[in-house]
Motif scaffolding. Structure first.
Motif, PDB file in Angstrom:
ATOM      1  N   GLU A 122     -66.588  -2.719 -41.969  1.00  0.00           N
ATOM      2  CA  GLU A 122     -67.360  -4.001 -41.682  1.00  0.00           C
ATOM      3  C   GLU A 122     -66.107  -4.705 -40.870  1.00  0.00           C
ATOM      4  OE1 GLU A 122     -70.457  -6.601 -40.850  1.00  0.00           O
ATOM      5  OE2 GLU A 122     -70.712  -4.266 -40.372  1.00  0.00           O
ATOM      6  N   GLN A 123     -65.793  -5.278 -42.146  1.00  0.00           N
ATOM      7  CA  GLN A 123     -64.776  -6.475 -41.813  1.00  0.00           C
ATOM      8  C   GLN A 123     -63.254  -6.319 -40.569  1.00  0.00           C
ATOM      9  OE1 GLN A 123     -63.258  -7.085 -45.635  1.00  0.00           O
ATOM     10  NE2 GLN A 123     -64.934  -8.671 -46.536  1.00  0.00           N
ATOM     11  N   LEU A 152     -62.307  -6.690 -34.987  1.00  0.00           N
ATOM     12  CA  LEU A 152     -61.264  -5.722 -33.405  1.00  0.00           C
ATOM     13  C   LEU A 152     -62.466  -6.685 -32.675  1.00  0.00           C
ATOM     14  CD1 LEU A 152     -59.976  -3.916 -31.918  1.00  0.00           C
ATOM     15  CD2 LEU A 152     -61.722  -1.853 -32.613  1.00  0.00           C
ATOM     16  N   ALA A 153     -64.305  -6.842 -33.409  1.00  0.00           N
ATOM     17  CA  ALA A 153     -65.103  -6.695 -31.740  1.00  0.00           C
ATOM     18  C   ALA A 153     -64.416  -8.780 -31.474  1.00  0.00           C
ATOM     19  CB  ALA A 153     -66.864  -7.405 -32.556  1.00  0.00           C
ATOM     20  N   ARG A 154     -64.393  -9.454 -32.270  1.00  0.00           N
ATOM     21  CA  ARG A 154     -63.850 -10.434 -32.297  1.00  0.00           C
ATOM     22  C   ARG A 154     -62.341 -10.910 -30.735  1.00  0.00           C
ATOM     23  NH1 ARG A 154     -66.347 -15.119 -34.551  1.00  0.00           N
ATOM     24  NH2 ARG A 154     -68.005 -14.593 -36.417  1.00  0.00           N
ATOM     25  N   SER A 181     -63.641 -12.399 -40.034  1.00  0.00           N
ATOM     26  CA  SER A 181     -64.070 -10.864 -40.382  1.00  0.00           C
ATOM     27  C   SER A 181     -65.641 -11.008 -40.523  1.00  0.00           C
ATOM     28  CB  SER A 181     -64.197 -10.177 -41.391  1.00  0.00           C
ATOM     29  OG  SER A 181     -64.360 -11.294 -42.790  1.00  0.00           O
ATOM     30  N   ALA A 182     -66.091 -12.216 -40.409  1.00  0.00           N
ATOM     31  CA  ALA A 182     -67.387 -12.590 -39.761  1.00  0.00           C
ATOM     32  C   ALA A 182     -67.995 -12.112 -38.654  1.00  0.00           C
ATOM     33  CB  ALA A 182     -67.763 -13.736 -39.837  1.00  0.00           C
ATOM     34  N   ARG A 183     -69.871 -11.755 -39.109  1.00  0.00           N
ATOM     35  CA  ARG A 183     -70.300 -10.545 -38.222  1.00  0.00           C
ATOM     36  C   ARG A 183     -71.116 -11.423 -37.034  1.00  0.00           C
ATOM     37  NH1 ARG A 183     -75.512  -7.989 -40.971  1.00  0.00           N
ATOM     38  NH2 ARG A 183     -73.503  -6.458 -41.926  1.00  0.00           N
ATOM     39  N   LEU A 184     -70.280 -10.887 -36.323  1.00  0.00           N
ATOM     40  CA  LEU A 184     -70.718 -11.782 -34.760  1.00  0.00           C
ATOM     41  C   LEU A 184     -72.720 -11.902 -34.525  1.00  0.00           C
ATOM     42  CD1 LEU A 184     -68.359  -9.909 -31.869  1.00  0.00           C
ATOM     43  CD2 LEU A 184     -68.733 -12.588 -32.728  1.00  0.00           C
ATOM     44  N   PHE A 237     -75.683   0.754 -39.316  1.00  0.00           N
ATOM     45  CA  PHE A 237     -74.516   0.596 -40.203  1.00  0.00           C
ATOM     46  C   PHE A 237     -74.239  -0.849 -41.163  1.00  0.00           C
ATOM     47  CE2 PHE A 237     -70.462  -0.736 -40.594  1.00  0.00           C
ATOM     48  CZ  PHE A 237     -69.600   0.019 -41.520  1.00  0.00           C
ATOM     49  N   GLU A 238     -74.691  -1.564 -40.383  1.00  0.00           N
ATOM     50  CA  GLU A 238     -75.114  -2.779 -41.084  1.00  0.00           C
ATOM     51  C   GLU A 238     -75.534  -3.036 -41.734  1.00  0.00           C
ATOM     52  OE1 GLU A 238     -73.232  -5.546 -36.905  1.00  0.00           O
ATOM     53  OE2 GLU A 238     -75.509  -5.673 -38.149  1.00  0.00           O
TER      54      GLU A 238
END
Length: 581
Positions: A85-86, A91-93, A186-189, A59-60
């Motif tokens: 994505e954002q 949510l991941a964070r 909203s940054a990617r981990l 997806f990324e």
């Protein structure tokens, strides 16, 4: 190549169905098959290398390539790849801030919505496998899955969270906790921070179990990534496509739908409640949404009378596909594909292109898979004979959650695998198949669900296929019923396309195609066929046959003596619901 080598090569097909050109020669012993399989004579392996280690990376990659493209549509709401994505990153964070880490199972209890896809991606991005649960499941089933899976966190809506207030783990409500989630970056981990590997679990999906409780099937990232990669090659979904997502996210078929779109940068059209319950009107709704790719069970299409003109790719799976359905839905420029595979093999294991007039088969193995047709002693069956389908390769699941006995009974070491793949395992499907003269696998139903009637083995799907051939029959099903204790009879169910069906003509057709013991004792017209949440036929919910009047020129005569009465009672039991006189 020598004649002896040819014979050895051709015999190996009895165990492993693959690329090798095979003849009608029979199968051979396990040791010979093992030697042939290890030389690569009868294995179907992928020629390509899977590009991604983790499912979310697929997806990324599309986010980076086409951030402004629309990723998902739900009714009037739509989000781009970047927006989705954002949301997922936030949510991941949030989940990681609540203590969710690599290997923590996170359950999803959400209706189909943009939030549901956000949750799916966010859970994967934080390093956890997701456990999708359908909100329409009974509370007892939801509670069992939450406990059995060992989920450490739950992502629901606020109202669904209230229904399961006894859950003791982390709860992240997509609506009520929205402010806290939105406050995250909203940054990617960083993948190194998350630390997930291809051998980590990607998702756990629960399927019906023979014990009365569902079984959790554990799928690793490497298996899911391989599926998405090879389906991208097989189906060729393009960025301009619109892929319908109609299955519940708690069923593995949804994995195919979601990732057919996401791997191609296409638009995922999520079914609204109106679409999910539209019945025959679904054709119009799919057309209005511009859907070009549809993956569904044949039962769904049997109920649709109107075409969906924009469809260019139609994928069948989950049930046997009637030849008549192929004839009804084929169009110039439209590709029809039949697929087969259990949840335990990561959605699909075989596929076949379909065309009118050609036999419907489940085809050949997906690249990276091995399919074996074996007898009860795990020996290859001769070509042309029916054997049980066993599946090997990268798609085989890790096993069942908390059920080592069931796992050991269904998953075992692959004796036919190449020597370098010592950890390879095979899965026993319980399905039956036969390799035809063209090297394609024909599906022959379940080994453990064929019914037995008066000493005869009866495959209900065969009867259903013949019922479907009847004039004016839109859809059909068959069941073995015992409405009177001790008296079993076959009942055929038909959905007429134009109100009525000439039953006598249909019976004549059945008698011309089937042995007498396979002709249904009763034929019942119904307006619809019951379906499970997966879309498959719910055979157990087919109604009891209705009593009907039998035309007679004279009034019915009732028994006059004790002997006639006893005989009438027996006949009434046998011919119920018909009146006996």
């Amino acid at each position: 190549m020598s004649s002896r080598a040819n014979v050895q090569r051709d015999a190996a097909q009895g165990a492993a169905i693959g690329r090798a050109k095979c003849t009608r020669d029979g199968g051979i012993g396990k040791s010979e098959v093992t030697r042939q399989s290890r030389r690569g004579a009868a294995r179907h392996e992928s020629d390509s290398t899977v590009r991604f280690d983790l499912l979310q990376e697929i997806f990324e990659a599309q986010v980076d390539a086409r951030p402004e493209a629309v990723a998902t549509v739900f009714g009037q709401e739509e989000v781009t790849y970047l927006e989705l994505e954002q949301r997922a990153n936030r949510l991941a964070r949030h989940l990681r801030a609540r203590g969710v880490r690599r290997g923590s199972l996170v359950a999803m209890l959400l209706p189909r919505s943009i939030d549901a896809y956000t949750a799916l991606l966010g859970i994967l991005k934080c390093g956890a496998p997701y456990v999708p649960i359908d909100p329409e499941y009974p509370a007892d089933r939801v509670a069992y899955i939450l406990e059995n899976s060992g989920a450490s966190a739950l992502v629901p809506t606020a109202d669904l969270a209230e229904r399961h207030a006894t859950f003791g783990g982390v709860i992240a409500r997509m609506d009520a906790d929205g402010h806290a989630i939105d406050s995250m970056s909203s940054a990617r981990l960083n993948p190194n921070t998350v630390g997930v590997s291809p051998r980590d679990l990607c998702y756990v999906i629960y399927t019906s179990g023979s014990t009365g409780r569902p079984k959790g099937v554990m799928i690793e990232h490497r298996s899911a990534c391989h599926l998405v990669s090879v389906e991208g090659q097989i189906f060729g979904v393009r960025p301009e496509d619109r892929v319908y997502q109609g299955f519940s996210l708690s069923f593995d078929a949804s994995v195919e739908e979601v990732w057919l779109a996401f791997q191609a940068g296409a638009r995922l059209v999520a079914a609204t409640p109106e679409m999910a319950h539209a019945g025959p009107d679904l054709s119009r709704m799919l057309s209005d949404a511009g859907v070009t790719v549809l993956s569904c069970v044949p039962t769904l299409l049997l109920m649709l009378e109107e075409d969906v003109p924009a469809l260019r790719l139609l994928i069948f799976g989950g049930e046997s596909c009637p030849e008549r359905l192929v004839e009804r839905w084929v169009r110039p420029g439209r590709r029809l594909v039949n697929t087969y595979g259990p949840t335990e093999a990561t959605v699909i294991a075989t596929y076949a292109d379909l065309s009118p007039g050609a036999p419907v088969t489940i085809g050949r193995p997906v690249p990276g898979y091995r399919v074996y047709l074996l007898d009860d002693g795990m020996r290859p069956v001769p070509r042309g004979e029916v054997g049980e389908i066993w599946i090997g390769g990268v798609g085989v699941a890790r096993g069942y959650v908390g059920l080592p006995g069931h796992t050991a009974a269904r998953f075992m070491q692959d004796p036919f695998a190449p020597a370098e793949d010592r950890e390879a395992r095979i899965y026993r499907t319980g399905d039956l198949g036969r390799l035809n003269a063209d090297g394609y696998i024909e599906f022959h139903g379940r080994a453990d669900s064929q019914v037995k009637l008066r000493g005869f083995r009866v495959e209900l799907t065969e009867i259903e296929s013949v019922l479907m051939e009847g004039e004016g029959v839109l859809a059909a099903a068959c069941a073995l019923r015992e409405d009177v204790p001790g008296v079993q009879q076959l009942v055929g169910y038909i959905v007429p396309s134009n109100g009525t069906v000439d039953e006598e003509r249909l019976r004549s057709h059945l008698r011309s195609r089937l042995p007498a013991y396979m002709v249904p004792a009763l034929i019942q017209s119904v307006t619809d066929l019951p379906r499970l949440p997966s879309g498959k036929l719910d055979r157990g919910s087919l109604p009891a046959p209705q009593a009907r009047e039998v035309a007679s020129k004279s009034a019915p005569t009732r028994p006059r003596t004790d002997t006639e009465r006893r005989i009438a009672e027996v006949w009434e039991a046998l011919f119920r619901p018909l009146t006996v006189s």
